[in-house]
Design an enzyme around this catalytic site. Sequence first.
Site, mmCIF file in Angstrom:
data_model
loop_
_atom_site.group_PDB
_atom_site.id
_atom_site.type_symbol
_atom_site.label_atom_id
_atom_site.label_comp_id
_atom_site.label_asym_id
_atom_site.label_seq_id
_atom_site.Cartn_x
_atom_site.Cartn_y
_atom_site.Cartn_z
ATOM 1 N N GLU A 136 7.775 8.788 -3.080
ATOM 2 C CA GLU A 136 6.652 8.284 -2.213
ATOM 3 C C GLU A 136 6.769 9.228 -1.062
ATOM 4 O O GLU A 136 7.396 9.514 0.004
ATOM 5 C CB GLU A 136 6.830 6.956 -1.603
ATOM 6 C CG GLU A 136 5.771 6.768 -0.593
ATOM 7 C CD GLU A 136 6.052 5.319 -0.091
ATOM 8 O OE1 GLU A 136 4.926 4.898 0.758
ATOM 9 O OE2 GLU A 136 6.884 4.851 -0.021
ATOM 10 N N HIS A 201 -1.131 6.791 1.862
ATOM 11 C CA HIS A 201 -0.999 7.581 3.056
ATOM 12 C C HIS A 201 -1.859 8.616 3.106
ATOM 13 O O HIS A 201 -1.874 9.882 3.185
ATOM 14 C CB HIS A 201 0.528 8.221 3.219
ATOM 15 C CG HIS A 201 1.740 7.137 3.264
ATOM 16 N ND1 HIS A 201 2.047 6.726 4.682
ATOM 17 C CD2 HIS A 201 2.416 6.636 2.475
ATOM 18 C CE1 HIS A 201 2.966 5.728 4.458
ATOM 19 N NE2 HIS A 201 3.169 5.437 3.100
ATOM 20 N N HIS A 222 0.669 0.359 -1.710
ATOM 21 C CA HIS A 222 0.275 -0.583 -0.951
ATOM 22 C C HIS A 222 -0.881 -0.792 -0.418
ATOM 23 O O HIS A 222 -1.311 -0.185 0.650
ATOM 24 C CB HIS A 222 1.490 -0.384 0.277
ATOM 25 C CG HIS A 222 1.887 0.862 0.748
ATOM 26 N ND1 HIS A 222 0.811 1.780 1.199
ATOM 27 C CD2 HIS A 222 3.103 1.604 0.943
ATOM 28 C CE1 HIS A 222 1.416 2.915 1.582
ATOM 29 N NE2 HIS A 222 2.702 2.620 1.330
ATOM 30 N N ASP A 284 7.965 -3.421 -1.297
ATOM 31 C CA ASP A 284 8.194 -2.237 -0.685
ATOM 32 C C ASP A 284 9.291 -2.741 0.497
ATOM 33 O O ASP A 284 9.237 -2.141 1.815
ATOM 34 C CB ASP A 284 6.855 -2.039 0.204
ATOM 35 C CG ASP A 284 6.709 -0.509 0.780
ATOM 36 O OD1 ASP A 284 7.822 0.150 0.559
ATOM 37 O OD2 ASP A 284 5.860 -0.501 1.687
#
Length: 401
Positions: A136, A201, A222, A284
Amino acid sequence: MAKPTLFYNAKVILNDTIIPGAVLVEHGKIKAVIPANEFSYVDNYKGHTLIDVRDQYVSPGFIDIHVHGGGGHDFMDGTEEAFTQIAKTHCRFGTTSLVPTTLTTTAERLEETLQSYESVKQYDNDGADFLGIHLEGPYFAMSQRGAQDPRYIRNPDPKEYKSLIDRYKSIVRWSAAPELEGALAFGEHLVANNIIAAIAHTDAIYEDVEKAYQVGYKLMTHFYSAMSGVTRRHAFRYAGVVEAGYLIDGFDVELIADGVHLPNPLLELIYKIKGPERMVLITDAMRAAGTDDTLSILGSRDDGMEVLVEDGVAKLKDRTAFAGSVATADRLVRTMLKLGNIPLTEIIRMISLNPARVMKVEEEKGSIAVGKDADLVVFDANIQVQYTMVKGKIVYERHIE
């Protein structure tokens, strides 16, 4: 060789129905699914490990494809102990397979974590099975960094990512912001190497996401968290990543369904638009998951960020933003059930078959079917886990005092 195991007096959760019956396990695989009207006497199974489920559910094991830690450990600690203890922690809550996930960090720390994974990936740790590792970052939009460390955020570096992919075949997915310079070429390289390209992100607009989808980005990390929605630039409105996730049918979306990151109306909206086939429940989770800690560390012990744990979530110490989930897989299922309009079979699909498909292991995992891995979880009406089985081995049994 372990004895065959028979779960009986069960409500067996299949892909689209729940039947009364039994599940027979042999040699780590599901040998048979026996409807109650075809089940003979238990005495016919002498020599088996017999488990009377007492009218509770036997479900496919939960598959968590995005998890950072638990039980007081984080994968970024970079130790074998961290990996094995996290796997043991999450199996207590029904997780039979997981994908260890990193955070944006130094190149040295990342390599340390990858090397630790290589050391433990084949180890019988009496916990959840590992499906490969998820990177990530560090290729993120600074404006959507969330709790990711801004010191290490940067654009995709071909020399860096090609070297890592060549040396670590355990990398199975990588999350990045598609609008960054070089992100499309990065996605193409991931797909060429059979690595799942995910969007995360990001401050992209719809047009950026559409291009990313065409080169192989098919998963949204997410969903809603750290990603753009509708924005205005010089008086013009642009659809963002969230809208692209809805409009492009082929995207799967991860949901931190802890009841905090996404309020009920958003969960209902996602279900209404994407449907159960494209929703993937994830924890997460950070290191405080499965503990009673009220203070914790996001990331590695020696270089991580101190966070608070309250209201069922980790927060920055100034309480201005979330800093990770402390959810476990059973909590995700309970949250979705509380919405009241989603069948249990569909919820279980979101945390078993769908993640198995995304991770390309649906031929072996994700549903109760003859020949598949015996990854099973037994839980009651409150989703309280009673047993967790991984590849035919019971790795957790609840003891009531």
